[in-house]
Design a protein around this motif. Structure first.
Motif, PDB file in Angstrom:
ATOM      1  N   VAL A  20     -44.671   4.049  38.618  1.00  0.00           N
ATOM      2  CA  VAL A  20     -43.813   5.244  38.573  1.00  0.00           C
ATOM      3  C   VAL A  20     -44.507   6.111  37.489  1.00  0.00           C
ATOM      4  O   VAL A  20     -44.388   5.522  36.493  1.00  0.00           O
ATOM      5  CB  VAL A  20     -42.520   5.115  38.465  1.00  0.00           C
ATOM      6  CG1 VAL A  20     -41.713   6.634  38.592  1.00  0.00           C
ATOM      7  CG2 VAL A  20     -41.988   4.194  39.748  1.00  0.00           C
ATOM      8  N   PRO A 142     -30.086   9.661  43.411  1.00  0.00           N
ATOM      9  CA  PRO A 142     -31.271   9.020  42.758  1.00  0.00           C
ATOM     10  C   PRO A 142     -31.035   7.359  43.220  1.00  0.00           C
ATOM     11  O   PRO A 142     -29.920   6.909  42.927  1.00  0.00           O
ATOM     12  CB  PRO A 142     -30.959   9.184  41.445  1.00  0.00           C
ATOM     13  CG  PRO A 142     -30.219  10.391  41.250  1.00  0.00           C
ATOM     14  CD  PRO A 142     -29.257  10.489  42.408  1.00  0.00           C
ATOM     15  N   HIS A 145     -34.150   2.736  41.289  1.00  0.00           N
ATOM     16  CA  HIS A 145     -35.473   2.548  40.527  1.00  0.00           C
ATOM     17  C   HIS A 145     -35.529   3.832  39.786  1.00  0.00           C
ATOM     18  O   HIS A 145     -35.879   3.820  38.515  1.00  0.00           O
ATOM     19  CB  HIS A 145     -36.784   2.654  41.346  1.00  0.00           C
ATOM     20  CG  HIS A 145     -37.014   1.367  42.123  1.00  0.00           C
ATOM     21  ND1 HIS A 145     -37.866   0.987  43.020  1.00  0.00           N
ATOM     22  CD2 HIS A 145     -36.317   0.140  41.993  1.00  0.00           C
ATOM     23  CE1 HIS A 145     -37.807  -0.285  43.292  1.00  0.00           C
ATOM     24  NE2 HIS A 145     -36.852  -0.848  42.860  1.00  0.00           N
ATOM     25  N   ASP A 146     -35.182   5.006  40.245  1.00  0.00           N
ATOM     26  CA  ASP A 146     -34.972   6.247  39.609  1.00  0.00           C
ATOM     27  C   ASP A 146     -34.125   6.425  38.462  1.00  0.00           C
ATOM     28  O   ASP A 146     -34.460   7.021  37.349  1.00  0.00           O
ATOM     29  CB  ASP A 146     -34.761   7.401  40.458  1.00  0.00           C
ATOM     30  CG  ASP A 146     -35.527   7.666  41.764  1.00  0.00           C
ATOM     31  OD1 ASP A 146     -37.002   7.538  41.487  1.00  0.00           O
ATOM     32  OD2 ASP A 146     -35.167   7.861  43.044  1.00  0.00           O
ATOM     33  N   ARG A 147     -32.954   5.783  38.657  1.00  0.00           N
ATOM     34  CA  ARG A 147     -32.100   5.568  37.581  1.00  0.00           C
ATOM     35  C   ARG A 147     -32.580   4.705  36.426  1.00  0.00           C
ATOM     36  O   ARG A 147     -32.329   4.944  35.100  1.00  0.00           O
ATOM     37  CB  ARG A 147     -30.712   5.068  37.979  1.00  0.00           C
ATOM     38  CG  ARG A 147     -30.234   5.848  38.957  1.00  0.00           C
ATOM     39  CD  ARG A 147     -28.425   5.555  39.211  1.00  0.00           C
ATOM     40  NE  ARG A 147     -28.424   4.174  39.628  1.00  0.00           N
ATOM     41  CZ  ARG A 147     -28.349   3.646  40.708  1.00  0.00           C
ATOM     42  NH1 ARG A 147     -28.487   4.373  41.773  1.00  0.00           N
ATOM     43  NH2 ARG A 147     -28.011   2.307  40.760  1.00  0.00           N
ATOM     44  N   VAL A 149     -35.672   4.285  35.668  1.00  0.00           N
ATOM     45  CA  VAL A 149     -36.751   4.953  34.796  1.00  0.00           C
ATOM     46  C   VAL A 149     -35.900   5.827  34.002  1.00  0.00           C
ATOM     47  O   VAL A 149     -36.660   6.093  32.921  1.00  0.00           O
ATOM     48  CB  VAL A 149     -37.776   5.440  35.993  1.00  0.00           C
ATOM     49  CG1 VAL A 149     -38.674   6.478  35.178  1.00  0.00           C
ATOM     50  CG2 VAL A 149     -38.688   4.516  36.513  1.00  0.00           C
ATOM     51  N   ALA A 150     -35.047   6.576  34.538  1.00  0.00           N
ATOM     52  CA  ALA A 150     -34.496   7.757  33.525  1.00  0.00           C
ATOM     53  C   ALA A 150     -33.960   7.168  32.511  1.00  0.00           C
ATOM     54  O   ALA A 150     -33.850   7.381  31.075  1.00  0.00           O
ATOM     55  CB  ALA A 150     -33.239   8.438  34.361  1.00  0.00           C
TER      56      ALA A 150
END
Length: 270
Positions: A20, A142, A145-147, A149-150
Motif C-alpha cells: 500500500v 474503510p 487494511h485501510d484502518r 495503514v491509517a
C-alpha cells in the motif's frame, strides 16, 4: 519492472498480500506499507522466500512490534495456522529514529517496546468492520487494511521526525539505487546525486546499514530473480549482461551465495 512483488521469490505461493502506497504526509519516511494475511489448514505450511530490500522494516504482528534490519541474505519464513502482519518499509530518513546503528541490525528481527503503535494497529486489524453509512448515499467503509495503514501513519507522523537535509539525501540515494537499473556502480550513483562516494558511504552507514555497493547488488539480484521468473526462456548470459553483471559467472555467484541455489534451479522450480 515494477515493485508489486519484487523481492518475492515465489509469488504464487503467497497468502493474501498487499503493498500500500503511503499517504503523502509520511512518504518521506515510509516507502510503502505491506500486509500479509494467512489462514492455513491444520498441518499445512507455507514457506515464503524473500530477497528483502536493503532497508529496515518496522513490523507489527499480533504479539509484538519488531524492527527488521537490512538483509544480507535471503529470508525464509514458514507460515502456519492463522496470522497477519502490518509492516512499513522505511525510508532511510526514518531509520535513525529507531536505531542509532542500522548495521548492527543486519539480518535481525529485534522486538521494540512500542505499545501505542502495537495497540493501534492490532485494534484496526481485529475490530469488526463498521456498518455502512445508513444515509441516502452510503459512503465507503474503510476496511481493516485501510484502518491499519491509517493507524500506522498517525504513529509515524507523531513519532518519526520529518527528514533533515541528510535524511532527504539518504532517501534520494535509496530511490536512485532502487529505481534506476542503469546505475550499476557507486560512482554512477554519486554522480547522479552530485555528491562524493565518501558522502554516499556515510549516508548509507547512518541511514541504511549496508554499503551503497551492497544496495546495488541487492537490487540487481531482485531484478535477476524477477526476470528469470517472468522470462524463463531468456539466456542467463544475456540476462547477466542486461543487469550489468561482468558475466554469467558473477550472476551465478550472486544467486548461490545469497540464496543458496542457482539461477537455473530457481527457473526450474517455477
Amino acid at each position: 519492472m515494477g515493485t508489486s512483488d519484487r523481492g518475492i521469490l515465489y509469488p504464487a505461493r503467497l497468502p493474501t498480500f498487499r503493498r500500500v502506497a503511503p499517504p503523502a504526509s509520511v512518504a518521506d519516511r515510509v516507502r510503502w506499507f505491506w500486509i500479509p494475511e494467512w489462514d492455513l489448514a491444520p498441518g499445512r505450511v507455507s514457506r515464503q522466500h524473500v530477497i528483502a530490500f536493503p532497508a529496515c522494516n518496522l513490523v507489527v504482528e499480533p504479539g509484538f512490534v519488531a524492527l527488521a534490519g537490512p538483509a544480507t541474505r535471503a529470508d525464509v519464513r514458514d507460515l502456519t495456522g492463522r496470522g497477519w502482519a502490518v509492516g512499513a518499509l522505511l525510508q532511510p530518513a526514518a531509520v535513525p529514529a529507531l536505531t542509532p546503528d542500522p548495521a548492527a541490525e543486519r539480518d535481525g528481527y529485534r522486538h521494540l517496546d512500542l505499545p501505542d503503535l502495537h495497540a493501534a494497529v492490532v485494534a484496526a486489524m481485529t475490530s469488526p468492520d463498521p456498518d455502512p453509512d445508513p444515509g441516502p448515499v452510503p459512503g465507503p467503509v474503510p476496511g481493516r487494511h485501510d484502518r491499519a495503514v491509517a493507524a500506522f501513519t498517525a504513529w509515524v507522523e507523531a513519532r518519526v521526525p520529518v527528514p533533515d537535509a541528510d535524511g532527504r539525501l539518504a532517501n534520494a540515494l535509496a530511490a536512485a539505487v532502487d529505481d534506476d537499473p542503469a546505475l550499476v556502480r557507486v560512482e554512477q550513483v554519486a554522480a547522479r546525486l552530485a555528491v562524493s562516494v565518501r558522502t554516499l558511504q556515510r549516508l548509507a552507514r547512518r541511514h541504511v546499514g549496508v554499503p551503497p555497493a551492497a544496495m546495488i547488488r541487492r537490487r540487481r539480484l531482485q531484478e535477476a530473480a524477477e526476470l528469470v521468473r517472468e522470462r524463463p526462456g531468456t539466456d542467463l548470459a544475456a540476462l547477466a549482461a542486461e543487469l550489468g553483471y561482468a558475466d554469467q559467472a558473477h550472476l551465478a555467484l550472486d544467486f548461490r551465495t545469497t540464496l543458496g541455489f542457482t539461477a537455473s534451479s530457481y527457473r526450474s522450480a517455477q
